[in-house]
Design a protein around this motif. Sequence first.
Motif, PDB file in Angstrom:
ATOM      1  N   THR A 242       3.574   9.485  -5.169  1.00 39.15           N
ATOM      2  CA  THR A 242       2.451   9.199  -6.057  1.00 39.15           C
ATOM      3  C   THR A 242       2.008   7.751  -5.955  1.00 39.15           C
ATOM      4  O   THR A 242       0.808   7.455  -5.985  1.00 39.15           O
ATOM      5  N   THR A 246      -2.065   5.888   0.966  1.00 38.87           N
ATOM      6  CA  THR A 246      -2.298   7.163   1.642  1.00 38.87           C
ATOM      7  C   THR A 246      -1.473   7.302   2.910  1.00 38.87           C
ATOM      8  O   THR A 246      -0.801   8.319   3.125  1.00 38.87           O
ATOM      9  N   ASP A 303      -2.037  15.173 -12.273  1.00 42.39           N
ATOM     10  CA  ASP A 303      -2.261  14.267 -11.156  1.00 42.39           C
ATOM     11  C   ASP A 303      -2.119  15.071  -9.866  1.00 42.39           C
ATOM     12  O   ASP A 303      -1.048  15.586  -9.557  1.00 42.39           O
ATOM     13  N   VAL A 304      -3.206  15.180  -9.103  1.00 44.95           N
ATOM     14  CA  VAL A 304      -3.197  16.053  -7.933  1.00 44.95           C
ATOM     15  C   VAL A 304      -2.225  15.545  -6.874  1.00 44.95           C
ATOM     16  O   VAL A 304      -1.603  16.335  -6.159  1.00 44.95           O
ATOM     17  N   LYS A 305      -2.025  14.238  -6.765  1.00 49.04           N
ATOM     18  CA  LYS A 305      -1.093  13.709  -5.767  1.00 49.04           C
ATOM     19  C   LYS A 305       0.351  14.008  -6.162  1.00 49.04           C
ATOM     20  O   LYS A 305       1.181  14.330  -5.308  1.00 49.04           O
ATOM     21  N   ILE A 352      -6.498  13.664  -0.498  1.00 54.43           N
ATOM     22  CA  ILE A 352      -6.380  13.022  -1.809  1.00 54.43           C
ATOM     23  C   ILE A 352      -6.699  11.538  -1.698  1.00 54.43           C
ATOM     24  O   ILE A 352      -7.347  10.957  -2.579  1.00 54.43           O
ATOM     25  N   TYR A 356      -9.596   9.531  -3.664  1.00 56.54           N
ATOM     26  CA  TYR A 356      -9.255   8.404  -4.534  1.00 56.54           C
ATOM     27  C   TYR A 356     -10.069   7.165  -4.182  1.00 56.54           C
ATOM     28  O   TYR A 356     -10.443   6.388  -5.070  1.00 56.54           O
ATOM     29  N   THR A 361      -9.442   7.854  -9.101  1.00 59.27           N
ATOM     30  CA  THR A 361      -8.654   8.660 -10.020  1.00 59.27           C
ATOM     31  C   THR A 361      -8.137   9.882  -9.279  1.00 59.27           C
ATOM     32  O   THR A 361      -8.759  10.346  -8.313  1.00 59.27           O
ATOM     33  N   ARG A 362      -6.987  10.390  -9.727  1.00 54.85           N
ATOM     34  CA  ARG A 362      -6.433  11.623  -9.167  1.00 54.85           C
ATOM     35  C   ARG A 362      -6.213  12.657 -10.277  1.00 54.85           C
ATOM     36  O   ARG A 362      -5.552  13.661 -10.061  1.00 54.85           O
ATOM     37  N   ASP A 363      -6.776  12.401 -11.434  1.00 57.66           N
ATOM     38  CA  ASP A 363      -6.559  13.246 -12.601  1.00 57.66           C
ATOM     39  C   ASP A 363      -7.506  14.437 -12.567  1.00 57.66           C
ATOM     40  O   ASP A 363      -8.735  14.265 -12.589  1.00 57.66           O
ATOM     41  N   ILE A 453     -10.273  21.327  -8.503  1.00 59.26           N
ATOM     42  CA  ILE A 453     -10.836  20.170  -7.812  1.00 59.26           C
ATOM     43  C   ILE A 453     -12.136  20.500  -7.097  1.00 59.26           C
ATOM     44  O   ILE A 453     -13.093  19.719  -7.133  1.00 59.26           O
TER      45      ILE A 453
END
Length: 548
Positions: A242, A246, A303-305, A352, A356, A361-363, A453
Amino acid sequence: MSPWLLIATMAFPLLGAFAAALVPAARARSTALAASLVSILPAIVALDRFDWSDAAAFQGAGAVEWLPALGLELSIGADGVSMLLIALSALLGPVCVLASWTAINTRQGLFYGWLLALQAAMIGVFCARDLLLFYVCFEFTLLPMFVLIRVYGSSGRVKAATKFFLYTFTGSIITLAGFVYVAWQAAQQSGGLWSLDMAVLGEVARAMSPGQQAWVLGALLAGFAVKVPLFPVHTWLPLAHTEAPTAGSVVLAAVLLKLGTYGIFRFAMGYTPDAFAAFAPQLAVLAIVGILYAGLICWVQTDVKKLVAYSSVSHLGFCVLGLLAANHTGVTGSVLYMLSHGFSTGGLFCMIGFMYERYHTRDMREIGGLASKMPVWSSFMVFFAMASVGLPGLNGFPSELLCLIGTFQSDAAWSLAGEPGADGMTLGRWYGVVAGIGMVVGAIYLLYMVGRICFGELREPAGHDDHQGAGAARLPADLNAREIVTLLPLAAGCLIFGLYPKPLVDASAAPVARQVQLVTDAAIDARTEAAQPTGFIDTSGPSPEVAP
């Protein structure tokens, strides 16, 4: 195959690391890209020169004396499984550089230098034919990843980097103790002459008693299980994924975690087959718990990550389960999983990261419905998610299927296997059924993520403006040409090896058969010994008369 090809595959990224760190910052990323592209060339030539009809042999062998007084040398070589992982590591070099092209804007020389040094160390692990080179490269991978997370990670990078280092370093030290014990046993048998040659030590380790092998297996798993990671020593991974940049997440998921599964394949199976056969059923329970536990945790992630990070724990549970099945089908599936997971999960982390950069954001509660605004990004996102789910036709399907089939057939290789019960179910079949539920769980959380998403009404973070912010001003709404080029090799791997996995199966067949045979023979010997009567009564002569 010349050993210089393997040396060049390691040396070019290492030289590129020094070059990227020393050139002006404005040229660091182009220097890193050139070095990573050049390092692919010897890997391609090595694949072409490798004699695949003798894939069990370690080809391209070469050695350099290091401490001749102690009998220590640095030696290299690669079998079929090693060559596949070397090729994957070389391929991901330019992918990681291109994925970081606009994401890393400060200390670029430091970033790309450590990234290339990490690539060289990982290739060194797969090339090593002596424990000295193997352990130096295996342990050195901690330093580049620590720097990448600690310096270039998100807000929780300090905690993530520290936890990553402490977990993996502690496990590696215990593994070193196991290696040293085997080397000491070898020295005792050779009149005090030490050797760290992996083949020599393998023979010594396999000749040890089952009790000694059990302790050595525990020491080996202390490092390799943490690196995979296997439940319950997995807690460092979601945080590291997280918080990492990347490229750090891509290389961590695609290759670095495979050092653990490769270690189990090469050493746990090859050095301690008796203990491996005896404890495989218990270790398989940990793998299955990890599959289900991590999958259920994915259901509640926003959180997608972090969701994809926990999915790696779940997916690698299948990879370990295939190894623990200790039959040709399961271990072949595990080797395929080492490769396929690199393509699909590496692609997801790239997606992802690109998202970002644009939205910061990854929410999933703040962002969604991106298909209407980013159709190309959404298409790739759905594609890599389907590969991770195990959709037939993509690379996740044959690897997961072989791991599960191998688990159903695993009783023959386990020294603790019993007869089928009244319902016809053996231990391996029960394990296969429960692990199969994990595939369903994985499909649910990944499809849920894609639905939130990519589809539905467009949702963007409050205050987001395509023309404000450093990242948004630099990037178009959808993927640009550089980002598409970054993803194409990963997508091609998912599709080609999903439709036609035979080249990978054939390339790994002989090394897999060698390791499986070691464990199978150990399991047969254990069952034969267990079947022997504890006492001996001579019944060859006439029966004695019974006194009235």
